[in-house]
Every structure is written in C-alpha cells, then in structure tokens.
Design a protein around this motif. Sequence first.
Motif, short mmCIF file in Angstrom:
data_model
loop_
_atom_site.label_atom_id
_atom_site.label_comp_id
_atom_site.label_asym_id
_atom_site.label_seq_id
_atom_site.Cartn_x
_atom_site.Cartn_y
_atom_site.Cartn_z
N MET A 1 0.78 -1.14 -0.06
CA MET A 1 0.13 0.12 -0.02
C MET A 1 0.71 1.46 0.25
N ILE A 2 2.15 1.27 0.57
CA ILE A 2 2.85 2.44 0.51
C ILE A 2 3.53 3.02 -0.85
N ASN A 3 3.21 1.97 -1.80
CA ASN A 3 3.63 2.41 -3.11
C ASN A 3 2.54 3.29 -3.94
N GLU A 4 1.42 3.29 -3.16
CA GLU A 4 0.02 4.10 -3.74
C GLU A 4 0.04 5.35 -3.39
N TYR A 5 0.68 5.66 -2.37
CA TYR A 5 0.77 6.90 -1.75
C TYR A 5 1.42 8.13 -2.76
N GLN A 6 0.97 9.42 -2.51
CA GLN A 6 1.70 10.55 -3.38
C GLN A 6 2.68 11.13 -2.53
N TYR A 7 4.13 10.99 -3.08
CA TYR A 7 5.36 11.40 -2.36
C TYR A 7 5.89 12.66 -3.32
N ILE A 8 6.22 13.67 -2.58
CA ILE A 8 6.87 14.75 -3.16
C ILE A 8 8.19 15.02 -2.46
N VAL A 9 9.35 14.97 -3.24
CA VAL A 9 10.60 15.36 -2.70
C VAL A 9 11.21 16.82 -3.14
N ASP A 10 11.40 17.63 -2.22
CA ASP A 10 11.86 19.11 -2.48
C ASP A 10 13.20 19.36 -2.05
N TRP A 11 14.12 20.36 -2.60
CA TRP A 11 15.37 20.56 -2.13
C TRP A 11 14.91 21.79 -1.18
N GLU A 12 15.56 21.71 0.23
CA GLU A 12 15.63 22.68 1.26
C GLU A 12 16.88 23.24 1.07
N PRO A 13 16.99 24.51 0.46
CA PRO A 13 18.38 25.36 0.56
C PRO A 13 18.64 25.57 1.94
N ALA A 14 17.95 25.93 2.93
CA ALA A 14 18.43 26.47 4.11
C ALA A 14 19.19 25.47 4.86
N ASP A 15 18.57 24.29 4.74
CA ASP A 15 19.19 22.91 5.56
C ASP A 15 20.24 22.07 4.59
N ARG A 16 20.26 22.37 3.30
CA ARG A 16 20.82 21.94 2.32
C ARG A 16 20.75 20.47 2.26
N PHE A 18 17.43 17.42 0.62
CA PHE A 18 16.50 16.81 0.37
C PHE A 18 15.01 16.47 1.44
N VAL A 19 14.09 17.20 1.34
CA VAL A 19 13.13 16.76 2.09
C VAL A 19 11.79 16.18 1.31
N ALA A 20 11.35 14.88 1.76
CA ALA A 20 10.37 14.07 1.30
C ALA A 20 9.04 14.09 2.10
N ARG A 21 7.89 14.27 1.65
CA ARG A 21 6.64 14.40 2.21
C ARG A 21 5.63 13.45 1.45
N VAL A 22 4.47 13.10 2.14
CA VAL A 22 3.41 12.21 1.55
C VAL A 22 2.41 13.11 1.75
N THR A 23 1.53 13.24 0.57
CA THR A 23 0.43 14.16 0.65
C THR A 23 -0.72 13.57 1.78
N GLU A 24 -0.88 12.42 1.71
CA GLU A 24 -2.04 11.66 2.62
C GLU A 24 -1.65 11.86 4.03
N PHE A 25 -0.33 11.88 4.28
CA PHE A 25 0.01 11.97 5.71
C PHE A 25 0.78 13.55 5.85
N PRO A 26 -0.03 14.61 5.94
CA PRO A 26 0.84 15.96 5.85
C PRO A 26 1.92 16.45 6.87
N SER A 27 1.70 15.54 8.12
CA SER A 27 2.45 15.88 9.25
C SER A 27 3.85 15.35 9.04
#
Length: 106
Positions: A1-16, A18-27
């Motif tokens: 089931m974890i493969n079906e979630y929507q993941y987003i990975v962004d570069w955080e320049p302040a911390d240098r 990559f930060v990954a988040r999952v839309t269905e679990f916003p926290s």
Amino acid sequence: MINEYQYIVDWEPADRVFVARVTEFPSLAAHGDSQEEALREIRGVVEEVIADLNATGEPVPEPLCLRQYSGKLNLRMPPDLHRRLAVEADRKGVSLNQFINMKLVQ
C-alpha cells in the motif's frame, strides 16, 4: 500500500538537504542527502505509521489514487465574480460550467 501514496521530494536550501513528504500524511517528513535517500526514508516512516495505525485500530488514510471522485463540485463565490464569469462564458459562446473548466485547466 505504501507504493500508492503520493510522495513529493523538494530541495531545502536552508538545510541543504532533500525533504520528502507524503500528501496523505501531511504531518510526516523525512530528509536525505539525495532525492532517492529522502524518498526511501519517508517510505519507511509511512510503513511504520501504517503499522502503528493498524495495531491500534485507527483508520489508515486511503491513497489519493484510489479515491473515487464524482466530478461534481459545489463552489461558492462572490456574486460579482459569478457575474463576470457568466458574462465571459457567454461572450465565448460556452456554458459557465465549460468556461470554468477551461479556466481550471489553464
């Protein structure tokens, strides 16, 4: 089931990192030195959270890709905006619904 979630990975320049988040679990968030590492980390976190939710009998969020949508949306807007959109739709010779759909796709 974890493969079906929507993941987003962004570069955080302040911390240098990559930060990954999952839309269905916003926290939830995880970081890594590469996009792949951040994604691997967040997937592990999601797996643990789902296991915890299942163990305690709490509901597990349904992946967005599995949710059913009716295609209907009730939208409230100020009367002046409604009027402007209706006039513009009329000028283009389309229904207000078609016109709003065209605007949303742009």
